[in-house]
Design a protein around this motif. Structure first.
Motif, PDB file in Angstrom:
ATOM      1  N   GLY A 291       0.790  -1.226   0.000  1.00 22.18           N
ATOM      2  CA  GLY A 291       0.000   0.000   0.000  1.00 22.18           C
ATOM      3  C   GLY A 291       0.822   1.275   0.000  1.00 22.18           C
ATOM      4  N   TYR A 292       2.150   1.166  -0.114  1.00 25.86           N
ATOM      5  CA  TYR A 292       3.014   2.347  -0.140  1.00 25.86           C
ATOM      6  C   TYR A 292       2.639   3.264  -1.304  1.00 25.86           C
ATOM      7  CZ  TYR A 292       7.188   5.141  -1.163  1.00 25.86           C
ATOM      8  OH  TYR A 292       8.045   6.174  -1.449  1.00 25.86           O
ATOM      9  N   VAL A 293       2.570   4.576  -1.036  1.00 24.83           N
ATOM     10  CA  VAL A 293       2.314   5.578  -2.073  1.00 24.83           C
ATOM     11  C   VAL A 293       3.541   6.481  -2.174  1.00 24.83           C
ATOM     12  CG1 VAL A 293       0.900   7.558  -2.760  1.00 24.83           C
ATOM     13  CG2 VAL A 293      -0.181   5.552  -1.742  1.00 24.83           C
ATOM     14  N   ALA A 294       4.057   6.669  -3.385  1.00 27.81           N
ATOM     15  CA  ALA A 294       5.234   7.515  -3.581  1.00 27.81           C
ATOM     16  C   ALA A 294       4.858   8.974  -3.340  1.00 27.81           C
ATOM     17  CB  ALA A 294       5.769   7.342  -5.004  1.00 27.81           C
ATOM     18  N   LYS A 295       5.491   9.560  -2.309  1.00 25.70           N
ATOM     19  CA  LYS A 295       5.201  10.941  -1.944  1.00 25.70           C
ATOM     20  C   LYS A 295       6.442  11.809  -2.092  1.00 25.70           C
ATOM     21  CE  LYS A 295       1.262  10.802   1.197  1.00 25.70           C
ATOM     22  NZ  LYS A 295       0.779  11.281   2.513  1.00 25.70           N
ATOM     23  N   CYS A 296       6.208  13.117  -2.233  1.00 28.97           N
ATOM     24  CA  CYS A 296       7.316  14.066  -2.286  1.00 28.97           C
ATOM     25  C   CYS A 296       7.939  14.185  -0.900  1.00 28.97           C
ATOM     26  CB  CYS A 296       6.806  15.432  -2.757  1.00 28.97           C
ATOM     27  SG  CYS A 296       8.072  16.722  -2.707  1.00 28.97           S
ATOM     28  N   PRO A 297       9.273  14.105  -0.778  1.00 29.97           N
ATOM     29  CA  PRO A 297       9.911  14.240   0.536  1.00 29.97           C
ATOM     30  C   PRO A 297       9.820  15.653   1.101  1.00 29.97           C
ATOM     31  CG  PRO A 297      11.579  14.127  -1.195  1.00 29.97           C
ATOM     32  CD  PRO A 297      10.258  13.868  -1.851  1.00 29.97           C
ATOM     33  N   HIS A 298       9.475  16.630   0.246  1.00 29.08           N
ATOM     34  CA  HIS A 298       9.431  18.033   0.672  1.00 29.08           C
ATOM     35  C   HIS A 298       8.006  18.560   0.838  1.00 29.08           C
ATOM     36  CE1 HIS A 298      13.658  17.884  -0.306  1.00 29.08           C
ATOM     37  NE2 HIS A 298      13.365  17.536  -1.546  1.00 29.08           N
ATOM     38  N   CYS A 299       7.022  17.833   0.292  1.00 27.87           N
ATOM     39  CA  CYS A 299       5.625  18.269   0.370  1.00 27.87           C
ATOM     40  C   CYS A 299       4.767  17.066   0.756  1.00 27.87           C
ATOM     41  CB  CYS A 299       5.129  18.818  -0.976  1.00 27.87           C
ATOM     42  SG  CYS A 299       6.202  20.065  -1.706  1.00 27.87           S
ATOM     43  N   ASN A 300       3.656  17.338   1.408  1.00 28.78           N
ATOM     44  CA  ASN A 300       2.744  16.249   1.763  1.00 28.78           C
ATOM     45  C   ASN A 300       1.771  16.020   0.610  1.00 28.78           C
ATOM     46  OD1 ASN A 300       1.494  14.247   3.185  1.00 28.78           O
ATOM     47  ND2 ASN A 300       0.278  15.617   4.453  1.00 28.78           N
ATOM     48  N   ILE A 301       2.309  15.504  -0.487  1.00 26.23           N
ATOM     49  CA  ILE A 301       1.520  15.298  -1.699  1.00 26.23           C
ATOM     50  C   ILE A 301       2.125  14.130  -2.464  1.00 26.23           C
ATOM     51  CG2 ILE A 301       2.805  16.822  -3.263  1.00 26.23           C
ATOM     52  CD1 ILE A 301      -0.968  16.980  -2.947  1.00 26.23           C
ATOM     53  N   SER A 302       1.288  13.363  -3.135  1.00 24.24           N
ATOM     54  CA  SER A 302       1.813  12.227  -3.900  1.00 24.24           C
ATOM     55  C   SER A 302       2.509  12.720  -5.166  1.00 24.24           C
ATOM     56  CB  SER A 302       0.672  11.271  -4.274  1.00 24.24           C
ATOM     57  OG  SER A 302      -0.287  11.935  -5.057  1.00 24.24           O
ATOM     58  N   LEU A 303       3.487  11.947  -5.622  1.00 21.59           N
ATOM     59  CA  LEU A 303       4.222  12.276  -6.838  1.00 21.59           C
ATOM     60  C   LEU A 303       3.427  11.826  -8.063  1.00 21.59           C
ATOM     61  CD1 LEU A 303       7.789  11.152  -5.699  1.00 21.59           C
ATOM     62  CD2 LEU A 303       7.014  13.505  -6.026  1.00 21.59           C
ATOM     63  N   THR A 304       3.513  12.596  -9.125  1.00 21.89           N
ATOM     64  CA  THR A 304       2.819  12.278 -10.379  1.00 21.89           C
ATOM     65  C   THR A 304       3.800  11.606 -11.337  1.00 21.89           C
ATOM     66  OG1 THR A 304       1.347  14.178 -10.100  1.00 21.89           O
ATOM     67  CG2 THR A 304       1.520  13.245 -12.308  1.00 21.89           C
ATOM     68  N   TYR A 305       3.320  10.551 -11.982  1.00 25.74           N
ATOM     69  CA  TYR A 305       4.166   9.814 -12.925  1.00 25.74           C
ATOM     70  C   TYR A 305       4.111  10.478 -14.292  1.00 25.74           C
ATOM     71  CZ  TYR A 305       5.767   5.984 -15.942  1.00 25.74           C
ATOM     72  OH  TYR A 305       6.445   5.217 -16.873  1.00 25.74           O
ATOM     73  N   HIS A 306       5.312  10.774 -14.850  1.00 24.20           N
ATOM     74  CA  HIS A 306       5.428  11.332 -16.204  1.00 24.20           C
ATOM     75  C   HIS A 306       6.130  10.290 -17.073  1.00 24.20           C
ATOM     76  CE1 HIS A 306       4.333  15.669 -15.532  1.00 24.20           C
ATOM     77  NE2 HIS A 306       4.384  15.202 -14.302  1.00 24.20           N
ATOM     78  N   ARG A 307       5.369   9.678 -17.960  1.00 25.65           N
ATOM     79  CA  ARG A 307       5.860   8.507 -18.678  1.00 25.65           C
ATOM     80  C   ARG A 307       6.960   8.834 -19.686  1.00 25.65           C
ATOM     81  NH1 ARG A 307       2.341   3.392 -20.551  1.00 25.65           N
ATOM     82  NH2 ARG A 307       4.005   2.174 -21.440  1.00 25.65           N
ATOM     83  N   HIS A 308       6.831   9.982 -20.393  1.00 28.94           N
ATOM     84  CA  HIS A 308       7.805  10.266 -21.456  1.00 28.94           C
ATOM     85  C   HIS A 308       9.217  10.459 -20.901  1.00 28.94           C
ATOM     86  CE1 HIS A 308       6.810  14.278 -20.038  1.00 28.94           C
ATOM     87  NE2 HIS A 308       7.846  14.765 -20.692  1.00 28.94           N
ATOM     88  N   LYS A 309       9.322  10.841 -19.616  1.00 32.84           N
ATOM     89  CA  LYS A 309      10.640  10.965 -18.985  1.00 32.84           C
ATOM     90  C   LYS A 309      10.903   9.831 -17.996  1.00 32.84           C
ATOM     91  CE  LYS A 309       9.683  15.227 -17.626  1.00 32.84           C
ATOM     92  NZ  LYS A 309       9.790  16.561 -17.015  1.00 32.84           N
ATOM     93  N   ASN A 310       9.874   9.010 -17.751  1.00 35.77           N
ATOM     94  CA  ASN A 310       9.932   7.913 -16.766  1.00 35.77           C
ATOM     95  C   ASN A 310      10.367   8.443 -15.404  1.00 35.77           C
ATOM     96  OD1 ASN A 310       9.539   5.217 -15.996  1.00 35.77           O
ATOM     97  ND2 ASN A 310      11.711   4.755 -16.217  1.00 35.77           N
ATOM     98  N   THR A 311       9.721   9.541 -14.996  1.00 33.43           N
ATOM     99  CA  THR A 311      10.050  10.159 -13.714  1.00 33.43           C
ATOM    100  C   THR A 311       8.803  10.345 -12.870  1.00 33.43           C
ATOM    101  OG1 THR A 311       9.816  12.364 -14.697  1.00 33.43           O
ATOM    102  CG2 THR A 311      12.052  11.421 -14.609  1.00 33.43           C
ATOM    103  N   LEU A 312       9.031  10.534 -11.576  1.00 29.36           N
ATOM    104  CA  LEU A 312       7.982  10.926 -10.641  1.00 29.36           C
ATOM    105  C   LEU A 312       8.249  12.378 -10.266  1.00 29.36           C
ATOM    106  CD1 LEU A 312       7.938   7.762  -8.334  1.00 29.36           C
ATOM    107  CD2 LEU A 312       6.412   8.269 -10.247  1.00 29.36           C
ATOM    108  N   GLU A 313       7.220  13.227 -10.361  1.00 35.94           N
ATOM    109  CA  GLU A 313       7.424  14.654 -10.142  1.00 35.94           C
ATOM    110  C   GLU A 313       6.404  15.224  -9.178  1.00 35.94           C
ATOM    111  OE1 GLU A 313       7.631  16.804 -13.821  1.00 35.94           O
ATOM    112  OE2 GLU A 313       9.008  15.354 -14.740  1.00 35.94           O
ATOM    113  N   CYS A 314       6.860  16.201  -8.395  1.00 32.81           N
ATOM    114  CA  CYS A 314       5.964  16.949  -7.515  1.00 32.81           C
ATOM    115  C   CYS A 314       5.548  18.223  -8.234  1.00 32.81           C
ATOM    116  CB  CYS A 314       6.669  17.296  -6.200  1.00 32.81           C
ATOM    117  SG  CYS A 314       5.667  18.360  -5.126  1.00 32.81           S
ATOM    118  N   HIS A 315       4.248  18.454  -8.336  1.00 31.28           N
ATOM    119  CA  HIS A 315       3.748  19.619  -9.051  1.00 31.28           C
ATOM    120  C   HIS A 315       3.678  20.857  -8.167  1.00 31.28           C
ATOM    121  CE1 HIS A 315       1.714  16.977 -12.364  1.00 31.28           C
ATOM    122  NE2 HIS A 315       3.025  16.948 -12.391  1.00 31.28           N
ATOM    123  N   TYR A 316       4.205  20.751  -6.934  1.00 28.95           N
ATOM    124  CA  TYR A 316       4.228  21.902  -6.030  1.00 28.95           C
ATOM    125  C   TYR A 316       5.629  22.488  -5.874  1.00 28.95           C
ATOM    126  CZ  TYR A 316      -0.627  21.349  -4.749  1.00 28.95           C
ATOM    127  OH  TYR A 316      -1.989  21.301  -4.799  1.00 28.95           O
TER     128      TYR A 316
END
Length: 820
Positions: free
Chosen positions: A525-550
């Protein structure tokens, strides 16, 4: 002469006028709004400031003197100074924060400290340095740098703090510290070339050089046919070097000179002139009312409620044309930078080079040159996003806010102003006509129109009586029952296929960017979260990255769960990237254009993408709210709202209004040409009021339902709100400070406030941590937010003097656009 100056310091403790003596040599240059250089503080360090007050016969005893006046023209006039004072009162910002709104970015004077070795004899210097190796090392570094170095660069060379040693060296006379001023953005000059000799001498020189020096002859030929040219362009065209040009210059055949390069963002657009269109009877009635108010110098705001495609922009054009006839100017605001190129193109086609553009996507140089064009009176119309409301126009006749309901008109950074309030204030100053226009006016604006504070004007039909698009609502729960788990309902798939086969275009709207909204482990049940914000990371497929939109944090995508090492990583939710991929998988050979934050980060990206969609006839335009308003493509006959519920259940009293606005606006992009339009809204809650009224294009029905809810819950327009956000890196300290702040505020509201108020909080903010800072909120419901100014200033002043101020920040926002 004595002047009152606001210095360019952000600290609230120095947010007041400081008196300075003006030397006789500068008296003729000083005006209200002049940018000046002054000595400030105990050490008399140079600082930039702005003149707010002039006292012809002030007390000059013991006053410091102004050092210099920076600009030929003042940054603002008396009306500008009045606007700054109003902003300070309205938003509780400092004077210098308000001034920054009126000054082009990058034109502020910055001061750097430079360290110079003095002219002291080496023997004397060596004797003073004999007992201090570190001072000797500092001097040696300066010697290596030819006796001078920027102070911060010198300090950074040591791991320990050497500033006390530098101060000691300065006191002993071994070094001198001098301030140098610099400006990031200014006028740009380039070297140009032109023919200098008369026609017969030029022909003679060309004949002589054609065989002996063909490159020089080529320069003469090109200048003869093209006229004056930028020297670098001339040399590139002629495939030659500066030597050839300099030789011709020495012979007197050509002249090389410096000229200002005007950085005009519209210079290469090749926009064709366009005639004014004949108005419909409904448009003509609205235009007559607005022009009548303009001619009478009435500053009462108008709310123009016109359905999508009703021709509001054409009315703006006619109103502005009348303002120009009367010798007045106009400002037109659009909510998104993506709409600026489209609106600019239309205005330039009518008003030619008398139009200026102002928005943050321009380069600093372009913004500066546009600002100077406006300042010099070379412009009649300014088109831009929110900040364009501060354009230095004189004699303003009309201020138009297109899509006035948009939250982007409210600044989220200090000063936290709303462009609508500033527009009304500037209109009062110039007795100008204000037009707030939208197909979906904000509930607050429509309420003010219904109660007489604004004058309501309506356009109920599309131009030429074109039909509004037919809207179909698809219940996605039934799609699931029928085993359809894709992003496309059967109806949307069928209609998309129809459009592709018939050469018609479609728009798909999904107000989430990225590929998947969050990534989770199915094992633990782990959810990938931003270490700097209390928000989940969004997956961007074309770069194969997880990004925080904040905060912008980015990391590689997980292939193994960091908690349990499971490989069962799953992607949940969908964004515009996933929508585009599924669309291409479903319809082979389909051509798409995607418009979201990720695809519009480069300069002119909005314009290029929209041009590609229009000119190359791509099948589908996919986008976030950038595509929901202002677009007018004749061949678009289908709009699909992929997830209408995305904004419906956000923790905010405006969520229903935002959902209705988005659906109504984006559906209005269909059927604006000769073909009938249709729209398909996919939702899991088809029974919701916002969905039902959007389906029927029924703004008034939605307003009646919404206004009852607002009154029952005592939300705007039946009250005003003040939001206070407390942030800090230490969670416990931030919470403690929020409680103390709320407690003091509550006591003052009970003892000193003459209006009815309700204080809520402190509570954890909707997003509890952003950029490593924990966030707590306090909310006040009141009758008049401006009426609480004295109390808010008092509590903020106490906070600034408290033990918390070093570690915690507090911000106040009157009538915020969102509570989430």
């Amino acid at each position: 002469m004595v002047v009152g100056v606001i210095v360019s310091k952000t600290a609230r403790q120095v947010d007041r006028l400081f008196d300075y003596d003006v030397p006789m040599s500068l008296c003729g240059k000083i005006q209200i709004g002049s940018r000046v250089i002054v000595p400030f503080g105990k050490k008399n360090m140079l600082c930039e400031g702005y003149v707010f007050e002039i006292k012809e016969n002030g007390d000059q005893e013991n006053l410091k003197q102004i050092v210099d006046v920076k600009d030929a023209l003042p940054v603002f006039d008396k009306k500008g100074a009045e606007l700054i004072e109003w902003l300070c009162d309205k938003t509780l910002c400092t004077h210098i924060e308000a001034v920054s709104l009126l000054v082009p970015t990058g034109t502020n004077t910055s001061f750097e400290k430079w360290v110079y070795l003095s002219d002291m004899l080496q023997a004397e210097r060596d004797s003073l340095l004999e007992k201090s190796p570190i001072k000797k090392d500092i001097v040696n570094e300066l010697l290596k740098a030819e006796g001078k170095m920027e102070l911060s660069s010198l300090v950074s060379m040591w791991k320990t703090n050497i500033r006390p040693h530098i101060s000691a060296l300065e006191k002993s006379g071994i070094i001198k510290i001098i301030q140098k001023d610099s400006v990031s953005v200014k006028e740009r000059f380039v070297r140009c070339a032109s023919l200098a000799a008369d026609e017969s001498d030029t022909e003679k020189a060309y004949t002589e050089l054609i065989k002996k020096a063909p490159k020089q002859a080529k320069i003469i030929d090109v200048l003869g046919s093209s006229g004056d040219m930028i020297l670098s362009d001339l040399l590139r065209v002629c495939a030659t070097t500066h030597a050839s040009a300099n030789a011709l210059c020495k012979k007197g055949i050509i002249k090389i000179y410096e000229a200002q390069l005007k950085r005009n963002p519209s210079a290469d657009k090749n926009i064709k002139p366009e005639a004014f269109k004949e108005l419909t009877d409904e448009q003509q009635k609205v235009k007559d009312v607005l022009c009548g108010a303009l001619e009478k110098n009435e500053s009462k705001p108008f709310l123009l409620h016109g359905v999508t495609g009703s021709g509001k922009t054409e009315i703006y054009m006619h109103l502005i044309a009348r303002a120009i006839e009367l010798g007045k100017t106009a400002i037109v605001l659009v909510p998104e930078i993506s709409l600026t190129p489209l609106m600019t193109k239309r205005f330039i086609s009518r008003f030619k080079d008398r139009v200026a553009i102002l928005h943050s996507a321009l380069s600093l140089g372009e913004r500066y040159d546009e600002y100077m064009r406006i300042k010099r009176g070379e412009v009649d119309v300014v088109v831009g996003a929110r900040s364009a409301i501060f354009a230095p126009l004189d004699n303003i006749g009309a201020v138009i806010i297109d899509e006035e309901h948009e939250s982007t008109y409210k600044s989220e950074m200090s000063p936290r102003y709303h462009a609508r309030d500033v527009a009304i204030k500037r209109a009062e100053q110039y007795r100008a006509t204000v037009v707030l226009a939208s197909a979906t006016p904000s509930v607050e604006s429509y309420y003010k129109a219904k109660t007489g504070e604004y004058q309501l004007l309506e356009l109920n039909e599309r131009i030429n009586k074109k039909k509004m698009p037919t809207v179909y609502v698809v219940d996605m729960r039934k799609e699931l029952e029928n085993a359809n788990r894709s992003m496309f309902s059967d109806m949307l798939s069928h209609e998309l296929l129809y459009n592709i086969e018939h050469g018609e275009q479609s728009i798909l709207f999904l107000n989430r960017r990225g590929f998947s909204t969050f990534v989770s482990c199915r094992s633990c049940g782990y959810v990938a979260k931003c270490p700097h914000c209390n928000i989940s990371l969004t997956y961007h497929r074309h770069k194969n990255t997880l990004e925080c939109h904040y905060c912008g944090y980015t990391r590689e995508n997980y292939t193994i769960c960091p908690e349990c090492t499971s490989r069962y990583i799953k992607y949940f939710g969908a964004g515009t990237q996933k929508l585009e991929e599924e669309l291409k998988n479903k319809f082979e050979g389909i051509t798409t254009v995607r418009m979201d934050f990720d695809t519009t980060m480069t300069k002119s990206a909005h314009e290029k993408l929209l041009s590609k969609f229009e000119n190359e006839k791509a099948d589908v335009l996919i986008g976030t709210q950038m595509v929901s308003k202002g677009l007018d493509f004749e061949n678009v006959t289908l709009v699909g709202v992929v997830a209408a519920d995305a904004s419906l259940y956000i923790d905010d009293y405006k969520s229903g209004e935002r959902t209705f606005n988005l659906i109504t606006q984006v559906c209005g992009r269909a059927g604006r040409g000769g073909l009938e339009g249709r729209a398909i809204v996919q939702t899991y809650t088809p029974e919701h009021s916002a969905i039902i009224h959007a389906k029927n294009h029924d703004y008034k029905g939605f307003y009646e339902d919404e206004i009852k809810l607002r009154e029952a819950m005592n939300y705007p327009p039946f009250c005003e709100l003040v939001s206070i956000i407390i942030t800090g890196k230490n969670e416990k300290l931030a919470h403690e400070c929020a409680r103390a702040f709320a407690s003091k505020l509550n006591i003052k509201l009970k003892n000193e406030c003459r209006q009815k108020t309700l204080l809520l909080g402190p509570s954890v903010a909707a997003i509890s941590k952003i950029k490593d800072k924990y966030r707590y909120g306090v909310l006040i419901k009141c009758e008049n937010a401006d009426g609480l100014n004295d109390i808010l200033k008092s509590v903020m002043s106490d906070f600034m003097c408290s033990k918390y101020s070093r570690y915690i920040t507090a911000s106040i926002d009157k009538n915020p656009s969102s509570l989430s």
